[in-house]
Design a protein around this motif. Structure first.
Motif, PDB file in Angstrom:
ATOM      1  N   ALA A 109     -13.182  -8.297  -9.800  1.00 47.05           N
ATOM      2  CA  ALA A 109     -13.493  -6.867  -9.917  1.00 47.05           C
ATOM      3  C   ALA A 109     -12.505  -6.023  -9.123  1.00 47.05           C
ATOM      4  N   GLY A 110     -12.130  -6.504  -7.922  1.00 39.96           N
ATOM      5  CA  GLY A 110     -11.211  -5.747  -7.088  1.00 39.96           C
ATOM      6  C   GLY A 110      -9.827  -5.614  -7.709  1.00 39.96           C
ATOM      7  N   PHE A 111      -9.311  -6.700  -8.249  1.00 37.23           N
ATOM      8  CA  PHE A 111      -7.986  -6.644  -8.886  1.00 37.23           C
ATOM      9  C   PHE A 111      -8.015  -5.745 -10.128  1.00 37.23           C
ATOM     10  N   ALA A 112      -9.076  -5.873 -10.933  1.00 36.38           N
ATOM     11  CA  ALA A 112      -9.169  -5.022 -12.117  1.00 36.38           C
ATOM     12  C   ALA A 112      -9.249  -3.551 -11.720  1.00 36.38           C
ATOM     13  N   TRP A 113     -10.046  -3.244 -10.696  1.00 36.48           N
ATOM     14  CA  TRP A 113     -10.176  -1.871 -10.207  1.00 36.48           C
ATOM     15  C   TRP A 113      -8.829  -1.360  -9.704  1.00 36.48           C
ATOM     16  N   LEU A 114      -8.113  -2.187  -8.937  1.00 36.24           N
ATOM     17  CA  LEU A 114      -6.823  -1.768  -8.390  1.00 36.24           C
ATOM     18  C   LEU A 114      -5.831  -1.456  -9.503  1.00 36.24           C
ATOM     19  N   GLY A 115      -5.894  -2.197 -10.600  1.00 39.34           N
ATOM     20  CA  GLY A 115      -4.963  -1.952 -11.697  1.00 39.34           C
ATOM     21  C   GLY A 115      -5.111  -0.576 -12.309  1.00 39.34           C
ATOM     22  N   TRP A 116      -6.332  -0.026 -12.254  1.00 40.44           N
ATOM     23  CA  TRP A 116      -6.572   1.302 -12.845  1.00 40.44           C
ATOM     24  C   TRP A 116      -6.733   2.399 -11.788  1.00 40.44           C
ATOM     25  N   ALA A 117      -6.733   2.033 -10.509  1.00 45.17           N
ATOM     26  CA  ALA A 117      -6.966   3.012  -9.446  1.00 45.17           C
ATOM     27  C   ALA A 117      -5.772   3.962  -9.322  1.00 45.17           C
ATOM     28  N   GLU A 118      -6.056   5.253  -9.301  1.00 38.26           N
ATOM     29  CA  GLU A 118      -4.983   6.247  -9.166  1.00 38.26           C
ATOM     30  C   GLU A 118      -5.221   7.195  -7.998  1.00 38.26           C
ATOM     31  N   VAL A 123      -8.187   3.513  -4.628  1.00 39.21           N
ATOM     32  CA  VAL A 123      -7.335   2.443  -4.100  1.00 39.21           C
ATOM     33  C   VAL A 123      -7.987   1.808  -2.875  1.00 39.21           C
ATOM     34  N   ILE A 124      -8.509   2.633  -1.964  1.00 43.05           N
ATOM     35  CA  ILE A 124      -9.151   2.102  -0.761  1.00 43.05           C
ATOM     36  C   ILE A 124     -10.355   1.244  -1.129  1.00 43.05           C
ATOM     37  N   GLY A 125     -11.179   1.706  -2.062  1.00 43.97           N
ATOM     38  CA  GLY A 125     -12.323   0.909  -2.488  1.00 43.97           C
ATOM     39  C   GLY A 125     -11.905  -0.425  -3.074  1.00 43.97           C
ATOM     40  N   ALA A 126     -10.823  -0.418  -3.882  1.00 43.60           N
ATOM     41  CA  ALA A 126     -10.358  -1.654  -4.504  1.00 43.60           C
ATOM     42  C   ALA A 126      -9.840  -2.641  -3.471  1.00 43.60           C
ATOM     43  N   VAL A 127      -9.044  -2.167  -2.514  1.00 43.08           N
ATOM     44  CA  VAL A 127      -8.472  -3.107  -1.542  1.00 43.08           C
ATOM     45  C   VAL A 127      -9.540  -3.616  -0.578  1.00 43.08           C
ATOM     46  N   LEU A 128     -10.548  -2.782  -0.269  1.00 43.30           N
ATOM     47  CA  LEU A 128     -11.647  -3.270   0.562  1.00 43.30           C
ATOM     48  C   LEU A 128     -12.421  -4.369  -0.171  1.00 43.30           C
ATOM     49  N   LEU A 129     -12.617  -4.199  -1.466  1.00 46.66           N
ATOM     50  CA  LEU A 129     -13.314  -5.209  -2.254  1.00 46.66           C
ATOM     51  C   LEU A 129     -12.493  -6.499  -2.321  1.00 46.66           C
ATOM     52  N   ILE A 130     -11.190  -6.358  -2.501  1.00 49.63           N
ATOM     53  CA  ILE A 130     -10.298  -7.523  -2.545  1.00 49.63           C
ATOM     54  C   ILE A 130     -10.334  -8.276  -1.211  1.00 49.63           C
ATOM     55  N   GLY A 131     -10.297  -7.530  -0.106  1.00 53.20           N
ATOM     56  CA  GLY A 131     -10.322  -8.170   1.205  1.00 53.20           C
ATOM     57  C   GLY A 131     -11.643  -8.850   1.489  1.00 53.20           C
ATOM     58  N   PHE A 132     -12.761  -8.171   1.175  1.00 56.23           N
ATOM     59  CA  PHE A 132     -14.068  -8.766   1.454  1.00 56.23           C
ATOM     60  C   PHE A 132     -14.298 -10.005   0.603  1.00 56.23           C
ATOM     61  N   ALA A 133     -13.737 -10.021  -0.616  1.00 53.95           N
ATOM     62  CA  ALA A 133     -13.857 -11.217  -1.451  1.00 53.95           C
ATOM     63  C   ALA A 133     -13.278 -12.431  -0.741  1.00 53.95           C
ATOM     64  N   ALA A 134     -12.104 -12.265  -0.140  1.00 53.53           N
ATOM     65  CA  ALA A 134     -11.495 -13.375   0.591  1.00 53.53           C
ATOM     66  C   ALA A 134     -12.306 -13.737   1.824  1.00 53.53           C
ATOM     67  N   ALA A 187       7.812  -6.560 -14.653  1.00 58.52           N
ATOM     68  CA  ALA A 187       8.679  -5.973 -15.685  1.00 58.52           C
ATOM     69  C   ALA A 187       7.860  -5.212 -16.712  1.00 58.52           C
ATOM     70  N   VAL A 188       6.583  -5.570 -16.859  1.00 55.96           N
ATOM     71  CA  VAL A 188       5.687  -4.813 -17.746  1.00 55.96           C
ATOM     72  C   VAL A 188       5.151  -3.609 -16.987  1.00 55.96           C
ATOM     73  N   ASP A 189       4.256  -3.852 -16.049  1.00 49.90           N
ATOM     74  CA  ASP A 189       3.797  -2.799 -15.127  1.00 49.90           C
ATOM     75  C   ASP A 189       2.880  -3.436 -14.094  1.00 49.90           C
ATOM     76  N   PHE A 190       2.511  -2.646 -13.075  1.00 51.39           N
ATOM     77  CA  PHE A 190       1.692  -3.160 -11.981  1.00 51.39           C
ATOM     78  C   PHE A 190       0.296  -3.525 -12.462  1.00 51.39           C
ATOM     79  N   ARG A 191      -0.210  -2.807 -13.452  1.00 49.59           N
ATOM     80  CA  ARG A 191      -1.538  -3.121 -13.982  1.00 49.59           C
ATOM     81  C   ARG A 191      -1.571  -4.532 -14.558  1.00 49.59           C
ATOM     82  N   THR A 192      -0.504  -4.913 -15.226  1.00 48.43           N
ATOM     83  CA  THR A 192      -0.423  -6.265 -15.784  1.00 48.43           C
ATOM     84  C   THR A 192      -0.433  -7.308 -14.681  1.00 48.43           C
ATOM     85  N   VAL A 193       0.260  -7.006 -13.577  1.00 46.86           N
ATOM     86  CA  VAL A 193       0.258  -7.918 -12.428  1.00 46.86           C
ATOM     87  C   VAL A 193      -1.163  -8.091 -11.907  1.00 46.86           C
ATOM     88  N   CYS A 194      -1.899  -6.988 -11.757  1.00 47.29           N
ATOM     89  CA  CYS A 194      -3.275  -7.056 -11.261  1.00 47.29           C
ATOM     90  C   CYS A 194      -4.170  -7.850 -12.213  1.00 47.29           C
TER      91      CYS A 194
END
Length: 424
Positions: A109-118, A123-134, A187-194
């Motif tokens: 959920a965190g990576f998907a959110w970060l891909g669309w976060a503008e 962005v802060i919510g997404a990275v907090l979710l990514i960190g808490f997941a770990a 090379a595609v975009d950051f959303r694809t990376v996420c």
């Protein structure tokens, strides 16, 4: 050892084999250990496919100021490292499977959110979710690897440090492959990376739903509340945490002091990529031989002490040459020496520290202690990094910050508990 009723002493033949440095054909690891080690590889591939490109994305695509990018990255670190103790305690209470599965779901959920976060708050919510997941899945996996490594050792399979070294190699391999995958997809975009990072964790989630046991044999449930208070009174464990924290503070200089020295010597930070690649290659190729050598000759305390002294020697190499202010290619040799010695020190120290934790944790508290090792040492890094940054910017004589960094790991040897377990 947490989670087993009694310790089975390794056979005399097994002890003799370990002292000789092992045999060419150790027993194969059990399926659960293979799953957990493969998990570490997959975790790091998914995570490092995204992380190296996050700061650039936030500064350019999202348009954040530099201080705000730093704040976001710091919040991610805090939500992960600082909360490891929470994830470890939850693993003790509810078991490995639900905590790992929850962490994987949150990371997706965190990576998907970060891909669309503008926006900044998105962005802060997404990275907090990514960190808490770990903070959920990492201590759960690490504590169970440590427990299973002790069981494997007690069954005559081989020293627990070998298993933990293999776990380290898997993580380092993932940290090496992940950025390569991310660079290709960027090379595609950051959303694809996420989305690619999220896809890796979808596969991990599916694999663990199928393969990770609901009830792991021999794993004790956490006893009554009060483990945190007992941990805070455990001087031996806290001393181990402080020594491990000094190691992490020293390792953090690869991202703080080393870039400054490389830029001074070479005129740019371009050589950093090669130095980081050198460190990764050393871990992947030399971790298991180094651990085999250390297991045959050193107990856990001596292995950690030797690692700290090697790290100290790495900083001393830079301190000795820094007053000359050399520049050019040859001036990078002390930095390369620092990377090599610090990495060798890490290879001795990190598996030994994690192998020590099961002997210090109370029954049913291995997850709590494993998480606390990361959280307490993370606080040491947080405080020490601020002081180190101040030293580097204080206008002191060139060698002074490096001499301080030389002294810290050497002094940390005295923090190691005096009566730690001796290898059988």
């Amino acid at each position: 050892m947490t989670g087993t009723p009694a310790r089975a002493a390794p056979s005399a033949g097994a002890r003799a084999r370990w002292r000789r440095g092992g045999t060419p054909s150790l027993p194969p690891l059990p399926p659960l250990l293979r799953l957990l080690i493969g998990t570490q590889l997959a975790f790091n591939i998914g995570f490092f496919a995204v992380l190296p490109f996050l700061a650039e994305h936030l500064g350019t695509a999202v348009g954040m100021a530099g201080w705000l990018v730093g704040l976001v990255l710091g919040l991610r670190t805090f939500s992960q490292q600082g909360l490891f103790v929470v994830g470890g305690a939850l693993a003790d209470r509810y078991g490995v499977r639900p905590v790992v599965l929850a962490g994987c779901a949150l990371r997706i959920a965190g990576f998907a959110w970060l891909g669309w976060a503008e926006s900044t708050w998105a962005v802060i919510g997404a990275v907090l979710l990514i960190g808490f997941a770990a903070a959920l899945f990492s201590p759960a996996v690490e504590s169970e690897v440590a427990r299973q490594a002790v069981c494997w050792e007690e069954g005559g399979g081989g020293p627990r440090t070998r298993v933990l070294a293999l776990f380290t190699v898997a993580g380092q391999a993932g940290a090496f492959v992940g950025p390569l995958l991310g660079a290709l997809l960027l090379a595609v975009d950051f959303r694809t990376v996420c989305l690619a990072g999220a896809a890796v964790f979808v596969l991990v989630l599916a694999g663990h739903l199928r393969l990770l046991p609901q009830h792991i044999p021999g794993r004790a449930a956490a006893p009554a509340p009060g483990g945190a208070r007992a941990l805070l009174r455990d001087r031996r464990f806290l001393a181990l945490c402080l020594a491990y924290g000094v190691y992490l503070l020293a390792y953090n200089q690869l991202y703080l002091a080393l870039p400054l020295e490389v830029e001074r010597a070479a005129g740019s930070q371009a050589p950093l990529a090669w130095l980081f690649a050198l460190s990764s290659a050393l871990v992947v190729t030399a971790q298991l031989p180094v651990t085999r050598w250390a297991t045959a000759r050193l107990d856990l305390r001596r292995s950690m002490a030797a690692g700290l002294l090697l790290i100290s020697a790495g900083f001393a190499a830079v301190a000795a040459t820094r007053p000359a202010a050399w520049t050019g290619g040859a001036a990078l040799l002390p930095s390369a020496g620092l990377v090599v010695l610090l990495t060798l020190g890490q290879m001795l120290l990190a598996p030994a520290a994690r192998a020590w934790v099961p002997d210090l944790a109370g029954e049913g508290r291995l997850g709590l202690y494993t998480g606390a090792l990361s959280s307490v040492s993370g606080l040491v890094v947080l405080a020490g990094s601020a002081l180190t940054g101040s030293l580097l910017e204080a206008g002191l004589p060139a060698a002074v910050p490096w001499l301080v960094l030389t002294a810290l790991p050497a002094a940390a040897v005295a923090l190691l508990p005096r009566h730690g377990p001796v290898r059988p």
